[in-house]
Design a protein around this motif. Sequence first.
Motif, short mmCIF file in Angstrom:
data_model
loop_
_atom_site.label_atom_id
_atom_site.label_comp_id
_atom_site.label_asym_id
_atom_site.label_seq_id
_atom_site.Cartn_x
_atom_site.Cartn_y
_atom_site.Cartn_z
N LEU A 89 42.06 80.07 111.91
CA LEU A 89 41.55 78.74 112.31
C LEU A 89 40.85 78.04 111.16
CD1 LEU A 89 40.09 79.11 115.92
CD2 LEU A 89 41.92 77.59 115.18
N ASP A 90 40.01 78.77 110.45
CA ASP A 90 39.24 78.16 109.38
C ASP A 90 40.11 77.66 108.23
OD1 ASP A 90 36.95 78.58 110.82
OD2 ASP A 90 36.39 80.41 109.74
N ALA A 91 41.36 78.10 108.16
CA ALA A 91 42.27 77.63 107.11
C ALA A 91 43.00 76.35 107.51
CB ALA A 91 43.28 78.73 106.79
N GLN A 92 42.84 75.92 108.75
CA GLN A 92 43.60 74.78 109.27
C GLN A 92 42.87 73.46 109.04
OE1 GLN A 92 46.67 75.64 110.39
NE2 GLN A 92 45.95 77.70 109.88
N LEU A 93 43.52 72.54 108.38
CA LEU A 93 42.97 71.19 108.19
C LEU A 93 42.76 70.52 109.54
CD1 LEU A 93 42.16 68.81 106.40
CD2 LEU A 93 44.58 68.18 106.28
N CYS A 94 43.70 70.69 110.45
CA CYS A 94 43.59 70.06 111.76
C CYS A 94 42.36 70.55 112.51
CB CYS A 94 44.85 70.27 112.59
SG CYS A 94 45.24 72.01 112.92
N PHE A 95 42.01 71.83 112.36
CA PHE A 95 40.85 72.38 113.04
C PHE A 95 39.55 71.82 112.44
CE2 PHE A 95 37.74 75.86 113.88
CZ PHE A 95 37.69 75.69 115.26
N ALA A 96 39.54 71.66 111.12
CA ALA A 96 38.36 71.06 110.46
C ALA A 96 38.18 69.62 110.93
CB ALA A 96 38.52 71.12 108.95
N LEU A 97 39.27 68.89 111.04
CA LEU A 97 39.20 67.51 111.51
C LEU A 97 38.79 67.44 112.97
CD1 LEU A 97 39.61 64.62 110.56
CD2 LEU A 97 42.02 64.83 111.14
N LYS A 106 47.71 57.25 108.08
CA LYS A 106 48.95 56.54 107.75
C LYS A 106 50.04 57.52 107.31
CE LYS A 106 46.93 52.08 106.58
NZ LYS A 106 46.60 51.13 105.50
N ARG A 107 49.66 58.50 106.48
CA ARG A 107 50.65 59.48 106.02
C ARG A 107 51.18 60.31 107.19
NH1 ARG A 107 46.98 60.32 101.48
NH2 ARG A 107 46.26 62.24 102.47
N LEU A 108 50.28 60.69 108.11
CA LEU A 108 50.72 61.47 109.25
C LEU A 108 51.62 60.65 110.18
CD1 LEU A 108 47.41 63.38 110.04
CD2 LEU A 108 49.53 64.34 109.12
N LEU A 109 51.28 59.39 110.39
CA LEU A 109 52.13 58.53 111.22
C LEU A 109 53.50 58.34 110.58
CD1 LEU A 109 49.56 55.84 112.42
CD2 LEU A 109 50.63 57.65 113.79
N LYS A 110 53.53 58.18 109.27
CA LYS A 110 54.79 58.01 108.56
C LYS A 110 55.62 59.29 108.64
CE LYS A 110 56.71 56.60 104.13
NZ LYS A 110 56.43 56.21 102.75
#
Length: 154
Positions: free
Chosen positions: A16-24, A147-151
Amino acid sequence: MAKSSRPANEAADIRLDAQLCFALYGAAHAFTRTYKPLLEPLGLTYPQYLVMIALWEEDGQPVKAIGDRLGLDSGTLSPLLKRLEQSGLVSRQRDRDDERQVRISLTQKGQDLKSNAAGVRAAIGQALGCGREEVEALRDDLIALKKRLLKAGQ
């Protein structure tokens, strides 16, 4: 040799701690908790505060425009708007030119609340321990990420 280190790296990537999504995700929850005591004196929840900001920027918007701006669907937005109306902060009226649309307008009470909410942004900056420029840079980075994620999702 490379094979033995690869599984270890893959295992580390699954934490979990390695996940950018979890930090966000965690940062978003921390933001909501930080906003709560700042918004309670205003009688607003965080999503209601966002709606009010959108209306302070441009009053009399259709529900769809507010939803598009905030990324909220009508199932989430409609009860939120009803609560704001019950609080006397907004009014909902059918559009004269298109009866299918409902426009949301600030009441005088809703307009007056803007001056009380003026210190919220500064208080968040203090809670972050950042200056205005650093907060704006962080915001800009998050907007670029969105924006990058939506693209990428198209």
